[in-house]
Enzyme design. Structure first.
Site, PDB file in Angstrom:
ATOM      1  N   ARG A 163       0.862  -1.176   0.000  1.00  0.00           N
ATOM      2  CA  ARG A 163       0.000   0.000   0.000  1.00  0.00           C
ATOM      3  C   ARG A 163       0.901   1.230   0.000  1.00  0.00           C
ATOM      4  NH1 ARG A 163       2.410   1.965   3.751  1.00  0.00           N
ATOM      5  NH2 ARG A 163       0.838   3.598   3.908  1.00  0.00           N
ATOM      6  N   GLY A 164       0.275   2.375  -0.162  1.00  0.00           N
ATOM      7  CA  GLY A 164       1.041   3.595  -0.378  1.00  0.00           C
ATOM      8  C   GLY A 164       1.114   3.857  -1.875  1.00  0.00           C
TER       9      GLY A 164
ATOM     10  N   ASP B 275      -2.191  10.309  -1.740  1.00  0.00           N
ATOM     11  CA  ASP B 275      -2.547   9.314  -2.748  1.00  0.00           C
ATOM     12  C   ASP B 275      -2.925   9.965  -4.066  1.00  0.00           C
ATOM     13  OD1 ASP B 275      -2.954   6.317  -1.545  1.00  0.00           O
ATOM     14  OD2 ASP B 275      -3.067   7.870  -0.024  1.00  0.00           O
TER      15      ASP B 275
END
Length: 349
Positions: A53-54, A242
């Site tokens: 994630r990220g 994001d």
């Protein structure tokens, strides 16, 4: 891919022995476990389940997923290979709706693939481009860190929300990369990490990562941010993103907006660190889809249910912080200051 010079940090994603190797972030902080993906379906599943994630890490992982699709393909013709690659593109693209790096990375690799004249051309181009993106991510993070370090003073206590470190990128990090760079410049910084509910990326990942690297870190509940700021305990805030719109609207982990409001109220500078690959130059705020995740993330702590059955649950994964609450956006090209849209045009020439 060889490790970049002087890189001794956690490597979140690697291309190794014709496979994509990821740190399983669902197992942290209790165990540092690596997952080996041998086909693009496994990469897509890892992105969906937050194994990786990220935004930057998702983008590079997806690009390497396309590389897997080509390297494992037994297609005998260019047409067959491109049909398979298009299927991989669509599956990987559908994994997460908000992180713009995912779409940017997939489209960039597909652009290279479409120029190939033979099966071998496409296989070579896709893998080469994905590996290039891996290297670029580390380089961009280090440059961002250098650009942002000037905004912090010796002795600062810095608050961060969610995880925007090595574990959110290939390595080094965006927001935490700035903190690392400031410390490498001799500035003594301490970090306060929020738990970042409901998946606890701050408690599980940021605290783990900073301890791993010897950074002074404390953990607080999300709901303690206002209290800490009212006591003067926090001097700066830095978060990742994001998605960043050309207008300076920032989409980041849910709770970021609240932190920004509190920082504004208490006159604490609020910074965002994001590479230009995270910028969305086309969308308006109302166009961005906010991902809704599983209710289990809210009603359960671990495997134990803590909320009554039948209660209505909302679980948005991200929120939007408007530009008027942001003091600066740190990129690999420099630090953007308000007005963001005007200054972004000037930065990009």
């Amino acid at each position: 891919m060889a490790k970049s010079k002087n890189l001794d940090l956690l490597l979140t994603v690697e291309w190794k022995e014709n496979s994509v190797v990821l740190i399983d972030q669902t197992r942290l902080p209790n165990k540092l476990v690596y997952v080996k993906c041998t086909d693009y379906h496994q990469v897509a599943d890892a992105i969906k389940k937050l194994v990786v994630r990220g935004a930057p890490a998702i983008g590079v992982s997806a690009a390497l997923g396309l590389a897997l699709a080509t390297q494992k393909s037994k297609a005998g013709t260019l047409s067959e290979l491109m049909t398979e690659l298009d299927a991989a593109f669509k599956e990987l693209r559908a994994t997460r709706p908000t992180a713009v790096n995912l779409f940017w990375a997939l489209e960039r690799v597909m652009g290279k693939a479409k120029k190939g004249k033979t099966v071998a051309d496409v296989k070579g181009a896709v893998l080469s481009e994905a590996q290039k993106m891996w290297e670029e991510d580390v380089k961009a993070n280090r440059q961002m860190g250098s650009n942002g370090a000037q905004l912090f003073s010796d002795g600062d206590v810095v608050l961060t929300h969610c995880n925007a470190g090595s574990l959110a990128t290939v390595a080094y990090g965006t927001a935490l990369g700035v903190i690392r760079a400031a410390r490498e410049n001799g500035k003594r910084l301490s970090v306060i990490a929020t738990e970042t509910r409901p998946v606890m990326q701050g408690a599980r990942l940021t605290a783990f990562e900073l301890q791993h690297d010897g950074v002074d870190v404390s953990l607080i509940p999300d709901t303690a941010v206002g209290h800490m700021m009212s006591r003067g305990a926090i001097k700066r805030v830095i978060v990742g993103a994001d998605r960043v719109l050309r207008t300076g609207h920032v989409f980041n982990k849910i709770g970021t907006y609240q932190v920004a409001i509190l920082a504004n109220r208490h006159k604490v500078p609020f910074y965002v660190a994001a590479p230009l690959s995270t910028f969305d130059f086309e969308s308006s705020p109302e166009d961005v889809i906010i991902e809704e995740r599983s209710v289990d993330e809210v009603v359960k702590v671990g495997k134990k249910r803590v909320a009554p059955k039948g209660v209505r649950i909302f679980n948005p994964a991200f929120d939007m912080t408007p530009p008027e609450l942001i003091n600066g956006i740190i990129t690999e090209r420099g630090v953007l200051k308000p007005p963001f849209e005007k200054n972004l045009k000037a930065m990009l020439g």
